[in-house]
Design a protein around this motif. Structure first.
Motif, mmCIF file in Angstrom:
data_model
loop_
_atom_site.group_PDB
_atom_site.id
_atom_site.type_symbol
_atom_site.label_atom_id
_atom_site.label_comp_id
_atom_site.label_asym_id
_atom_site.label_seq_id
_atom_site.Cartn_x
_atom_site.Cartn_y
_atom_site.Cartn_z
ATOM 1 N N ALA A 229 -10.717 7.015 -1.820
ATOM 2 C CA ALA A 229 -10.364 5.782 -2.447
ATOM 3 C C ALA A 229 -10.279 4.678 -1.599
ATOM 4 C CB ALA A 229 -9.169 6.099 -3.412
ATOM 5 N N ALA A 230 -11.002 3.822 -1.282
ATOM 6 C CA ALA A 230 -10.957 2.828 -0.366
ATOM 7 C C ALA A 230 -10.541 1.539 -0.786
ATOM 8 C CB ALA A 230 -12.325 2.921 0.492
ATOM 9 N N ASP A 231 -9.872 0.884 -0.072
ATOM 10 C CA ASP A 231 -9.438 -0.535 -0.531
ATOM 11 C C ASP A 231 -8.876 -1.293 0.715
ATOM 12 O OD1 ASP A 231 -8.379 -3.146 -2.282
ATOM 13 O OD2 ASP A 231 -9.339 -1.826 -3.750
ATOM 14 N N VAL A 232 -9.018 -2.755 0.567
ATOM 15 C CA VAL A 232 -8.418 -3.578 1.563
ATOM 16 C C VAL A 232 -7.192 -4.118 1.232
ATOM 17 C CG1 VAL A 232 -10.781 -4.403 2.421
ATOM 18 C CG2 VAL A 232 -9.332 -5.727 0.724
ATOM 19 N N ASP A 233 -6.447 -3.900 -0.014
ATOM 20 C CA ASP A 233 -5.422 -4.158 -0.592
ATOM 21 C C ASP A 233 -4.336 -3.084 -0.367
ATOM 22 O OD1 ASP A 233 -3.105 -4.976 -2.090
ATOM 23 O OD2 ASP A 233 -4.443 -6.111 -3.395
ATOM 24 N N ARG A 234 -3.419 -3.251 0.465
ATOM 25 C CA ARG A 234 -2.451 -2.380 0.879
ATOM 26 C C ARG A 234 -1.460 -1.975 -0.118
ATOM 27 N NH1 ARG A 234 -0.296 -0.281 5.980
ATOM 28 N NH2 ARG A 234 -1.791 -1.842 6.988
ATOM 29 N N ALA A 235 -1.114 -3.104 -0.789
ATOM 30 C CA ALA A 235 -0.101 -2.964 -1.929
ATOM 31 C C ALA A 235 -0.633 -2.192 -3.100
ATOM 32 C CB ALA A 235 0.449 -4.212 -2.291
ATOM 33 N N ARG A 236 -1.857 -2.502 -3.562
ATOM 34 C CA ARG A 236 -2.627 -1.876 -4.430
ATOM 35 C C ARG A 236 -2.734 -0.355 -4.221
ATOM 36 N NH1 ARG A 236 -7.456 -4.515 -7.354
ATOM 37 N NH2 ARG A 236 -6.554 -3.230 -8.849
ATOM 38 N N LEU A 237 -3.251 -0.288 -3.096
ATOM 39 C CA LEU A 237 -3.797 1.329 -2.614
ATOM 40 C C LEU A 237 -2.540 2.180 -2.492
ATOM 41 C CD1 LEU A 237 -6.433 2.754 -1.949
ATOM 42 C CD2 LEU A 237 -5.764 2.262 0.273
ATOM 43 N N ARG A 238 -1.412 1.308 -2.179
ATOM 44 C CA ARG A 238 0.006 2.257 -2.098
ATOM 45 C C ARG A 238 0.315 2.801 -3.223
ATOM 46 N NH1 ARG A 238 3.406 -1.500 0.644
ATOM 47 N NH2 ARG A 238 2.587 -0.686 2.666
ATOM 48 N N ARG A 239 -0.145 2.079 -4.398
ATOM 49 C CA ARG A 239 0.335 2.814 -5.688
ATOM 50 C C ARG A 239 -0.406 3.995 -6.307
ATOM 51 N NH1 ARG A 239 -0.850 -2.583 -9.065
ATOM 52 N NH2 ARG A 239 -0.866 -1.178 -10.779
#
Length: 391
Positions: A229-239
């Motif tokens: 599960a990859a993403d550039v948005d740290r805040a969203r990925l942290r969830r």
């Protein structure tokens, strides 16, 4: 709060929402929560009533209004009871002047209406975009079964074609079902089926965000295989991590990407994926029922930026697909520039790739993919296409 005070509160909130929409600030829900956090005297009935006024005004207006008062005057002209609250009493809005200009009702800004029409959406389809979204949930089959959880729900309505899903009454308290139910629109569930995820596969969710589709994939794969599960948005990925833990989804691996240098972090995954799912950033025109003020945030330049980002993530995703594997492209947009046209351009630029036919429980064929709309499918709006890599 008196009815008049509620109207004034709605005006104050609409002023904040209008300003945030112009400056790409906080979402309406966030602003409403902040407003009432500072006004503890407002009871639950007051909060609910003010919220309903705010969203009724937002849904009524296609163009971003000049002020919150202009928005509420437009709503007042549809409801004499609201008009009567403009009485100038304590905490009430001033009376409406005979020559006072109200905001104009509509579905969306005129330039967006043109683009929606050019993308094949008629008046009925456009009007449905400003309706209210239902509460859909997906049963997490890693933790329970639909029959088991249905026994604990009030008035669960099965969703045709989605055997692990229910449509619930608005306001249903889902706190007791943490880990067993995931709030997920029926359309979002349907387009995720385009991945055809199977146990033992390697799947890359390239724009995973908070992981809603990753969790659905993990259930489909029966927790066997690998999901990156990859993403550039740290805040969203942290969830994602606590959500995956609650859901018992042990095969999901979060991967934070560095914007502009994503290929470096993905290099070891080249040619490894049975499926790459790209739920690409987009205008969100298919989700206006949930986020009606989003219409006020869009500009032609912003859509152009989304289109460029979509091309970028498609280019990132293609090399990750193994020979004969699939790339599944999804946008919650109904604009062809972000859906059908993107797939056409991808196929033209990648000889040997082919679009596969999709049979989904919702939607209709559109270009090389399938499009879902609120009017036709009762879901959020989506475009999805499944592209097969050459062997």
């Amino acid at each position: 709060m008196t009815p008049a005070a509620r109207t004034q509160a709605a005006i104050d909130l609409l002023d904040a929402i209008v300003a945030a929409a112009a400056d790409n600030g906080a979402a309406a829900d966030t602003l409403i929560a902040r407003y009432f956090a500072q006004r503890r005297y407002a009871g639950s009935k007051d909060r609910r009533a003010v919220r309903e006024l705010v969203y009724a005004a937002i849904r009524l207006l296609g163009e971003r209004p000049a002020t919150g008062r202009a928005a509420m005057i437009a709503l007042a002209r549809t409801d004499p009871a609201i008009a009567a609250t403009f009485d100038g009493s304590t905490h009430a809005p001033a009376p409406i002047a005979s020559d006072e200009v109200a905001a104009a009702p509509g579905i969306a800004p005129a330039w967006l209406i043109e683009r929606l029409a050019a993308s094949g959406l008629d008046d009925a389809e456009q009007r449905a975009l400003s309706g209210r979204a239902p509460l859909d949930v997906r049963v997490n089959t890693l933790r329970t079964t639909p029959d088991t959880v249905a026994a604990d729900l009030s008035e669960p309505q099965p969703i045709a074609g989605l055997p692990d899903s229910f449509r619930l009454p608005a306001g249903t308290d889902l706190a007791p079902f943490a880990g067993r139910l995931e709030v997920q629109d029926a359309g979002s569930q349907a387009v995720t089926l385009a991945a055809r995820a199977q146990p033992g596969q390697t799947v890359i969710d390239l724009c995973a965000g908070a992981g809603g589709k990753s969790l659905a994939l993990a259930a489909a794969m029966e927790n066997r295989g690998r999901i990156v599960a990859a993403d550039v948005d740290r805040a969203r990925l942290r969830r994602l991590e606590p959500r995956a833990s609650a859901a018992g989804a042990t095969i999901v691996e979060p991967l934070l990407l560095d914007a502009g240098r994503e290929a470096e972090a993905l290099a070891d995954l080249g040619g490894a994926a049975d499926t790459v799912l790209i739920d690409a950033p987009c205008s969100g025109t298919g989700t206006w029922r949930r986020n009606p003020e989003a219409r006020w945030r869009l500009t032609p330049a912003r859509i152009d930026r989304f289109v460029a980002t979509q091309r970028h993530v498609l280019a990132l995703g293609a090399p990750l697909v193994k020979p004969g594997g699939a790339l599944v492209y999804i946008v919650c947009s109904l604009l062809d520039a972000e859906g059908r046209d993107q797939v056409d351009a991808f196929l033209a630029a990648h000889p040997g790739w082919q679009a596969e036919d999709l049979s989904l429980p919702l939607g209709r064929p559109h270009g090389h993919g399938v499009r879902l709309t609120p009017a036709h499918d009762g879901s959020d709006g989506f475009f999805v296409a499944r592209l097969r890599a050459p062997c």
